[in-house]
Design an enzyme around this catalytic site. Structure first.
Site, PDB file in Angstrom:
ATOM      1  N   SER A  16      -5.537   3.124  -2.803  1.00  0.00           N
ATOM      2  CA  SER A  16      -6.007   2.667  -4.021  1.00  0.00           C
ATOM      3  C   SER A  16      -6.029   1.470  -4.200  1.00  0.00           C
ATOM      4  CB  SER A  16      -5.018   3.623  -5.015  1.00  0.00           C
ATOM      5  OG  SER A  16      -4.621   4.895  -4.805  1.00  0.00           O
ATOM      6  N   HIS A  37     -12.702   5.690  -2.462  1.00  0.00           N
ATOM      7  CA  HIS A  37     -11.592   5.738  -3.495  1.00  0.00           C
ATOM      8  C   HIS A  37     -11.791   6.929  -4.528  1.00  0.00           C
ATOM      9  CE1 HIS A  37      -8.493   4.067  -6.750  1.00  0.00           C
ATOM     10  NE2 HIS A  37      -7.929   4.962  -6.094  1.00  0.00           N
ATOM     11  N   GLU A  85     -15.204   5.101  -6.568  1.00  0.00           N
ATOM     12  CA  GLU A  85     -15.216   3.603  -5.931  1.00  0.00           C
ATOM     13  C   GLU A  85     -15.387   3.456  -4.366  1.00  0.00           C
ATOM     14  OE1 GLU A  85     -12.489   0.969  -8.885  1.00  0.00           O
ATOM     15  OE2 GLU A  85     -11.480   1.879  -7.214  1.00  0.00           O
ATOM     16  N   ASN A 109      -8.095   0.032 -10.786  1.00  0.00           N
ATOM     17  CA  ASN A 109      -6.582  -0.130 -10.988  1.00  0.00           C
ATOM     18  C   ASN A 109      -6.118  -1.766 -11.147  1.00  0.00           C
ATOM     19  OD1 ASN A 109      -6.223   2.435 -10.872  1.00  0.00           O
ATOM     20  ND2 ASN A 109      -5.781   2.715  -8.696  1.00  0.00           N
TER      21      ASN A 109
END
Ligand code: 3H9
Length: 698
Positions: free
Chosen positions: A406, A427, A439, A477
């Site tokens: 992540s 991801h 992602e 994130n």
């Protein structure tokens, strides 16, 4: 005649064939062509009936969305519909592909409807922030009754031919190509002396409690207006003569057309289609992927394996021990059993997935023949490096080696292999078999065909894949961390987590950030805070009250207590009073004065932080286009679709206003609130994020 509608005479039947690829959208030329076609048929001596169908992949898939927001050009679609229905000839529509929106409205204006068994139809306008605006809300309830019509209009869902037949939307299902089945049906109708049959002349349907339906729909839409407007339009079909109902539908449609919600949702529609179109992948062929290895069978690994099995891939799942592998198998079985119960997965397919398609393994050698591996092991650099060293040793040449990290540096992971060109980040978001976002994280040395393979896999798994570059947290994130920090600052300065959650759910988020933390597990943030503590800048403001919750063993939903208290049998939690005590103690310790925050200020601060970090992510090339950021938040972070995504939202607010807010907030904390240079430049030049999207497409 325009070329968009072909005219052909077959005996006593005039055939109007739509020729406007790719989806026969009802743009200006098509509308003109339909009216001209009907007029020509009526003037054509001996013609008794008209057949309308679409050439290519589909019947009309709706109005041409690209025309929305521009001045409308006559003939307007509702007038085209009424012109078709009022013809003295018998008009039949033959449907295949997807008859959607204005397309279905044309069909409903025809006197009879036939469809191939695989045809799908619906009124998806609510997904564009609109309602059907070409008589659909008036004609459909006359055929199906009010309840089914409200369901279809407010949900925008597509139905298959069988359900359409059962509901009375179509008259017949026939196997064959649309022209063939259409001609056969027209012949049958003419031979049996079937009368012309106008839906608008059917009696108005029986009413229901429309106020209750309106309120319920508004609530369900979390502030989205269009479905609720759809209820009012159907109400008009019950309460007013047809022509007045059509006028009311038009009024509601036009009002919605002027809203930001409509702009946001149409932006989302086109962004969803643009997100996978990358110039760097033009002409690049992805590698073939038939088998996938997954390392780690926890929630994430099992979710990824479930998604891959569901897409027809064979999966080798690697775990540390036979017991762990068995637990992973159970997780996958649990994931699939939902689909089995709902009936969307048959027992045979389920059995095949769990036996033939899935292999459990505890030895890396089992991965020697897979086409692509995704590791979903513990988020620690040395663990990841060990995994990739092993993969480099056992995987066949050309296998794609993917990490589901992540936030870790994928260049550093790739560097432990002798084939960094084959290494990529994929991801996924938890639960990986459900969440739409993927992602695709491109490292420095990742080969274009490996990127293409990531996108091809995402498509196969039904994901929305977004290209991201390497940085801590990638697109989603990283931006999340920033706006979450803005929320924490507000808590230190006087807002409560509960007020923040409420302000953001009122804005349209499915959940507020604190409820999300409870769901994800408070230990995750706790670990991250510990990890980042040694490198933290002295001016960073990081509250510690949440650490105290964790120290007491309160990790959120999984322990029954976090920001909220979760009682057995109740999904939503109630605010945990202990949280406010901890916060107040911390404010006192830091000598902070509490002040009031309005909901509006909460949203503005939260969004300004999101947009500002988004602009930085763009400037660094982590995201290539603003629309990539929008798609990340729409498909992975519960961002309300009717705001179009954070960057579109910012455009619609006015970038100058967002920048002004950031500058105002910077007066209190110019360490956190540093305006993104890109944002400043756009404001200076009078440009928008959408301009950047357009420039990237041209
Ligand atoms: C409406 O009808 C309002 C009326 O009630 C009242 C009016 C007064 N217009 O999705 P794809 C493009 S509102 C313009 O990749 P698929 C799309 O952008 C409309 N363009 O293919 C793409 O272009 P590109 C109600 C459209 O096979 C290309 O076609 N109708 C439209 O995966 C291929 O599309 C809808 O909301 C359009 N209507 O899926 C239906 N539709 O290649 C919207 C598509 O340049 N459309 N394009 O990227 C869909 O749901 C899907 O496109 C469909 C095909 C299921 C049809």
């Amino acid at each position: 005649m325009t070329d968009a509608i072909g005219y052909e005479r077959i005996g006593d039947i005039a055939v109007l064939a739509a020729q406007n690829p790719p989806v026969n959208a009802l743009g200006y030329d098509v509308r003109v062509g339909l009216v001209q076609g009907i007029e020509r048929a009526e003037a054509d001596a001996g013609v008794r009936a008209v057949l309308i169908y679409g050439e290519g992949a589909t019947y009309f898939a709706g109005a041409d969305i690209r025309e929305f927001g521009k001045p409308p050009r006559e003939p307007f679609l509702p007038d085209v519909c009424n012109r078709i229905e009022s013809s003295p000839l018998i008009v039949v529509s033959a449907m295949h592909g997807t008859a959607l929106g204005g397309g279905l409205e044309i069909a409903l204006s025809s006197h009879y409807r036939v469809a191939v068994p695989k045809a799908r139809m619906g009124l998806p306008e609510v997904n564009l922030g609109l309602i059907p605006g070409a008589t659909g809300t008036q004609r459909l309830p006359r055929l199906t009754g009010v309840e089914a019509a409200i369901d279809l209009v407010t949900s925008g869902r597509q139905i298959g031919a069988k359900e359409a037949l059962d509901l009375g939307v179509i008259d017949k299902i026939a196997e064959g190509d649309p022209r063939e089945i259409g001609l056969a049906y027209v012949r049958e109708l003419l031979d049996s002396g079937a009368p012309r049959r106008a839906v608008s002349e059917l009696p108005a349907p029986a009413p229901i409690d429309f106020d209750a339906a309106y309120e319920a729909t508004l609530k369900k839409g979390r502030g989205q207006l269009s479905p609720a407007y759809g209820v009012r339009a159907v109400q008009a079909a019950c309460e007013r003569p047809f022509a007045e109902g059509v006028a009311e539908e038009r009024r509601l449609f036009t009002e919605l057309m002027g809203t930001k919600q409509r702009q946001g949702m149409i932006h989302a529609f086109f962004a969803e289609r643009a997100v996978g179109k990358l110039p760097e992948l033009d002409g690049v062929t992805p590698r073939e992927v038939k088998s996938v290895g997954v390392i780690g069978g926890g929630t994430m690994g099992a979710g990824i394996a479930t998604a891959a099995l569901g897409a027809g891939l064979s999966v080798v799942l690697l775990e540390m021990s036979a017991e762990a592998a068995e637990a992973a198998r159970k997780r996958i079985e649990g994931n699939l059993s939902g689909a089995l119960k709902r009936g969307s997965l048959g027992q045979d397919a389920f059995d095949a997935m769990m036996t033939r398609a899935l292999t459990l393994a505890t030895d890396y050698e089992a991965l020697s023949d897979v086409d692509l591996v995704i590791e979903a092991v513990f988020e620690q650099m040395d663990v990841k490096k060990q995994v990739f060293t092993r993969l480099d040793a056992v995987c066949k040449p050309g296998a794609v080696l993917a990490t589901n990290t992540s936030y870790l540096d994928i260049d550093e992971i790739a560097a432990v292999t002798k084939r960094p060109q084959d290494v990529i980040g994929l991801h996924f978001f938890s639960p990986a078999h459900i969440m739409k976002l993927l992602e695709v994280v491109v490292a420095d040395k990742t080969a274009p065909e490996v990127v293409a393979t990531g996108f091809a896999l995402g498509k196969r798994l039904g994901k929305i894949s977004v290209r991201a570059g390497v940085c801590d947290g990638f697109i989603g994130n990283r931006i999340l961390k920033t706006y979450r920090t803005a929320a924490e600052h507000m808590v230190l300065d006087g807002a409560s987590p509960f007020q923040i959650d409420k302000a953001l759910t009122d804005f349209g988020f499915a959940m507020g950030p604190y409820a999300v933390s409870d769901l994800a597990g408070l230990d995750i943030g706790w670990m991250t805070r510990k990890r980042l503590a040694p490198t933290r800048h002295p001016r960073e403001r990081v509250p510690t009250y949440a650490d105290k919750l964790c120290e007491a063993g309160h990790y959120g939903q999984k322990t029954g207590r976090g920001y909220y208290i979760y009682e057995a049998g109740r999904r939503a939690g109630i605010p945990n009073p202990e949280v406010m005590e901890l916060i107040e103690a911390e404010r006192a310790e830091l000598g902070l004065a509490s002040r009031d925050f309005s909901d509006d200020e909460i949203v503005r601060r939260y969004m300004a932080a999101m947009v500002n970090e988004g602009a930085k992510v763009l400037e660094e090339g982590i995201a290539r286009r603003p629309l990539d950021i929008d798609m990340v938040f729409l498909s992975g972070y519960g961002f309300p679709r009717y705001h179009g995504g954070p960057m579109k939202w910012a455009d619609m607010q006015g970038l100058d206003k967002v920048l002004e807010d950031i500058r105002t907030f910077a007066r209190e904390d110019d360490y956190f609130w540093q305006p993104a240079p890109l944002l400043e430049r756009l404001v200076e030049e009078g440009r928008t994020f959408d301009d950047m999207n357009r420039e990237a497409a041209s």
